[in-house]
Design a protein around this motif. Structure first.
Motif, PDB file in Angstrom:
ATOM      1  N   ALA A  40       0.822  -1.205   0.000  1.00 22.46           N
ATOM      2  CA  ALA A  40       0.000   0.000   0.000  1.00 22.46           C
ATOM      3  C   ALA A  40       0.859   1.260   0.000  1.00 22.46           C
ATOM      4  CB  ALA A  40      -0.938  -0.003   1.206  1.00 22.46           C
ATOM      5  N   ALA A  41       1.961   1.221   0.733  1.00 20.78           N
ATOM      6  CA  ALA A  41       2.857   2.379   0.770  1.00 20.78           C
ATOM      7  C   ALA A  41       3.458   2.648  -0.605  1.00 20.78           C
ATOM      8  CB  ALA A  41       3.958   2.146   1.800  1.00 20.78           C
ATOM      9  N   ARG A  42       3.768   1.587  -1.320  1.00 20.90           N
ATOM     10  CA  ARG A  42       4.321   1.749  -2.666  1.00 20.90           C
ATOM     11  C   ARG A  42       3.257   2.205  -3.658  1.00 20.90           C
ATOM     12  NH1 ARG A  42       7.888  -3.843  -2.390  1.00 20.90           N
ATOM     13  NH2 ARG A  42       9.759  -2.922  -1.439  1.00 20.90           N
ATOM     14  N   ALA A  43       2.046   1.703  -3.492  1.00 19.42           N
ATOM     15  CA  ALA A  43       0.965   2.068  -4.413  1.00 19.42           C
ATOM     16  C   ALA A  43       0.487   3.499  -4.195  1.00 19.42           C
ATOM     17  CB  ALA A  43      -0.208   1.099  -4.243  1.00 19.42           C
ATOM     18  N   TRP A  44       0.557   3.964  -2.951  1.00 19.62           N
ATOM     19  CA  TRP A  44       0.034   5.284  -2.600  1.00 19.62           C
ATOM     20  C   TRP A  44       1.118   6.073  -1.860  1.00 19.62           C
ATOM     21  CZ3 TRP A  44      -4.055   5.834  -5.393  1.00 19.62           C
ATOM     22  CH2 TRP A  44      -4.855   4.716  -5.679  1.00 19.62           C
ATOM     23  N   PRO A  45       2.088   6.601  -2.599  1.00 23.74           N
ATOM     24  CA  PRO A  45       3.262   7.236  -1.976  1.00 23.74           C
ATOM     25  C   PRO A  45       2.974   8.491  -1.170  1.00 23.74           C
ATOM     26  CG  PRO A  45       3.263   7.566  -4.364  1.00 23.74           C
ATOM     27  CD  PRO A  45       2.199   6.562  -4.069  1.00 23.74           C
ATOM     28  N   GLN A  46       1.796   9.081  -1.330  1.00 24.91           N
ATOM     29  CA  GLN A  46       1.459  10.279  -0.558  1.00 24.91           C
ATOM     30  C   GLN A  46       0.743   9.941   0.754  1.00 24.91           C
ATOM     31  OE1 GLN A  46       2.480  13.380  -1.454  1.00 24.91           O
ATOM     32  NE2 GLN A  46       3.525  12.303  -3.111  1.00 24.91           N
ATOM     33  N   ALA A  47       0.391   8.682   0.937  1.00 23.96           N
ATOM     34  CA  ALA A  47      -0.390   8.292   2.121  1.00 23.96           C
ATOM     35  C   ALA A  47       0.512   8.031   3.319  1.00 23.96           C
ATOM     36  CB  ALA A  47      -1.216   7.050   1.815  1.00 23.96           C
ATOM     37  N   ARG A  48      -0.079   8.142   4.498  1.00 27.29           N
ATOM     38  CA  ARG A  48       0.598   7.792   5.748  1.00 27.29           C
ATOM     39  C   ARG A  48       0.012   6.467   6.223  1.00 27.29           C
ATOM     40  NH1 ARG A  48      -1.107  13.178   8.646  1.00 27.29           N
ATOM     41  NH2 ARG A  48      -2.865  12.761   7.267  1.00 27.29           N
ATOM     42  N   LEU A  49       0.868   5.469   6.394  1.00 24.22           N
ATOM     43  CA  LEU A  49       0.419   4.109   6.680  1.00 24.22           C
ATOM     44  C   LEU A  49       0.585   3.759   8.158  1.00 24.22           C
ATOM     45  CD1 LEU A  49      -0.593   2.394   4.230  1.00 24.22           C
ATOM     46  CD2 LEU A  49       1.023   4.189   3.571  1.00 24.22           C
ATOM     47  N   HIS A  50      -0.418   3.048   8.674  1.00 27.80           N
ATOM     48  CA  HIS A  50      -0.408   2.584  10.059  1.00 27.80           C
ATOM     49  C   HIS A  50      -0.930   1.153  10.083  1.00 27.80           C
ATOM     50  CE1 HIS A  50      -1.139   6.912   9.879  1.00 27.80           C
ATOM     51  NE2 HIS A  50      -0.534   7.037  11.040  1.00 27.80           N
ATOM     52  N   GLY A  51      -0.418   0.355  11.000  1.00 25.44           N
ATOM     53  CA  GLY A  51      -0.903  -1.017  11.127  1.00 25.44           C
ATOM     54  C   GLY A  51      -0.691  -1.535  12.523  1.00 25.44           C
ATOM     55  N   PHE A  52      -1.603  -2.402  12.951  1.00 24.73           N
ATOM     56  CA  PHE A  52      -1.417  -3.043  14.254  1.00 24.73           C
ATOM     57  C   PHE A  52      -1.847  -4.492  14.195  1.00 24.73           C
ATOM     58  CE2 PHE A  52      -5.794  -1.509  14.761  1.00 24.73           C
ATOM     59  CZ  PHE A  52      -6.422  -2.566  15.428  1.00 24.73           C
ATOM     60  N   ASP A  53      -1.331  -5.258  15.119  1.00 26.74           N
ATOM     61  CA  ASP A  53      -1.640  -6.682  15.202  1.00 26.74           C
ATOM     62  C   ASP A  53      -1.589  -7.089  16.666  1.00 26.74           C
ATOM     63  OD1 ASP A  53      -1.541  -8.992  12.790  1.00 26.74           O
ATOM     64  OD2 ASP A  53      -1.293  -9.751  14.828  1.00 26.74           O
ATOM     65  N   ILE A  54      -2.342  -8.112  17.012  1.00 28.14           N
ATOM     66  CA  ILE A  54      -2.325  -8.593  18.392  1.00 28.14           C
ATOM     67  C   ILE A  54      -1.120  -9.477  18.660  1.00 28.14           C
ATOM     68  CG2 ILE A  54      -3.656 -10.721  18.050  1.00 28.14           C
ATOM     69  CD1 ILE A  54      -5.231  -9.897  20.636  1.00 28.14           C
ATOM     70  N   SER A  55      -0.524 -10.008  17.596  1.00 27.92           N
ATOM     71  CA  SER A  55       0.610 -10.918  17.723  1.00 27.92           C
ATOM     72  C   SER A  55       1.939 -10.165  17.713  1.00 27.92           C
ATOM     73  CB  SER A  55       0.605 -11.945  16.582  1.00 27.92           C
ATOM     74  OG  SER A  55       1.822 -12.655  16.539  1.00 27.92           O
ATOM     75  N   ARG A  56       2.667 -10.259  18.815  1.00 28.57           N
ATOM     76  CA  ARG A  56       3.973  -9.618  18.876  1.00 28.57           C
ATOM     77  C   ARG A  56       4.949 -10.267  17.884  1.00 28.57           C
ATOM     78  NH1 ARG A  56       5.851  -6.155  22.451  1.00 28.57           N
ATOM     79  NH2 ARG A  56       4.087  -6.528  23.847  1.00 28.57           N
ATOM     80  N   ALA A  57       4.827 -11.587  17.700  1.00 29.53           N
ATOM     81  CA  ALA A  57       5.705 -12.283  16.763  1.00 29.53           C
ATOM     82  C   ALA A  57       5.512 -11.755  15.349  1.00 29.53           C
ATOM     83  CB  ALA A  57       5.440 -13.791  16.812  1.00 29.53           C
TER      84      ALA A  57
END
Length: 210
Positions: A52-69
């Motif tokens: 997504a970051a590569r497809a939309w270079p003007q966007a600010r990306l965030h992500g979270f997951d419950i798994s630390r691994a």
């Protein structure tokens, strides 16, 4: 989740490449506004965030997951792609998360779930939590396993039995739940089966503020 993915994370993207259909289609359809904030719920290995970051270079990306691994793997993937300055990661529970505490912001222009709702026991709550942090004019994009409705019964039985071994449960009532939530929150819903029902795609949109 850490117990499941502690070893699987190393081969996750390679093994899922051929059957998590529709992920790139979802990313291409995000179309965030310039400098818009994009959030992936259940970001796993970071594969989708990097794309997504590569497809939309003007966007600010965030992500979270419950798994630390998984987050450890995602952090490495983001750094290797040279995107650490644009992609922020955090640990959190999809059924109840605080975007201010995790990312220092109150809402997002685009939120997406890529084959995660079928793995989250409280998946209805996860969608509701995301609606709560969806900005005016924003959209929630979803792709996940469908009910294989136009595929042979033997295929459905085989696939669902195999998915069950990994605690993956396709949500038969996904469309009806999304329709109910759309009505309750004043959103619009676009729902489409993909690949003869192998996958389902949905977009919830919030009207722009007047």
């Amino acid at each position: 989740m850490d117990a499941i993915y502690r070893t699987q994370r190393h081969i996750y993207d390679l093994t899922r490449k051929y059957y998590l259909l529709g992920r790139d289609r979802l990313i291409a359809g995000l179309r965030p506004p310039p400098k818009g904030a994009v959030l992936e719920v259940g970001c796993g290995t970071g594969r989708n965030l990097v794309s997504a970051a590569r497809a939309w270079p003007q966007a600010r990306l965030h992500g979270f997951d419950i798994s630390r691994a998984m987050l450890e793997t995602a952090t490495v993937a983001v750094r290797r792609a040279g995107l650490a300055h644009r992609v922020r990661l955090a640990q959190g529970d999809a059924t109840g998360f605080d975007p201010r505490a995790m990312f220092g912001r109150k809402d997002f222009d685009r939120i997406f779930f890529s084959y995660t709702l079928s793995m989250i026991p409280g998946w209805r709550e996860a969608i509701s939590a995301s609606i709560d942090v969806l900005a005016p004019g924003g959209a929630i994009h979803i792709v996940d396993f469908g009910q294989q409705e136009r595929l042979p019964r033997w295929w459905r039985a085989m696939l669902f039995a195999w998915l069950g071994r990994f605690s993956v449960r396709p949500r038969a009532d996904l469309r009806s739940i999304l329709a109910m939530l759309a009505e309750d929150h004043g959103l619009t819903l676009d729902f489409k089966p993909l690949y003869r029902g192998y996958a389902w795609s949905a977009v919830l949109r919030r009207p722009k503020a007047r």
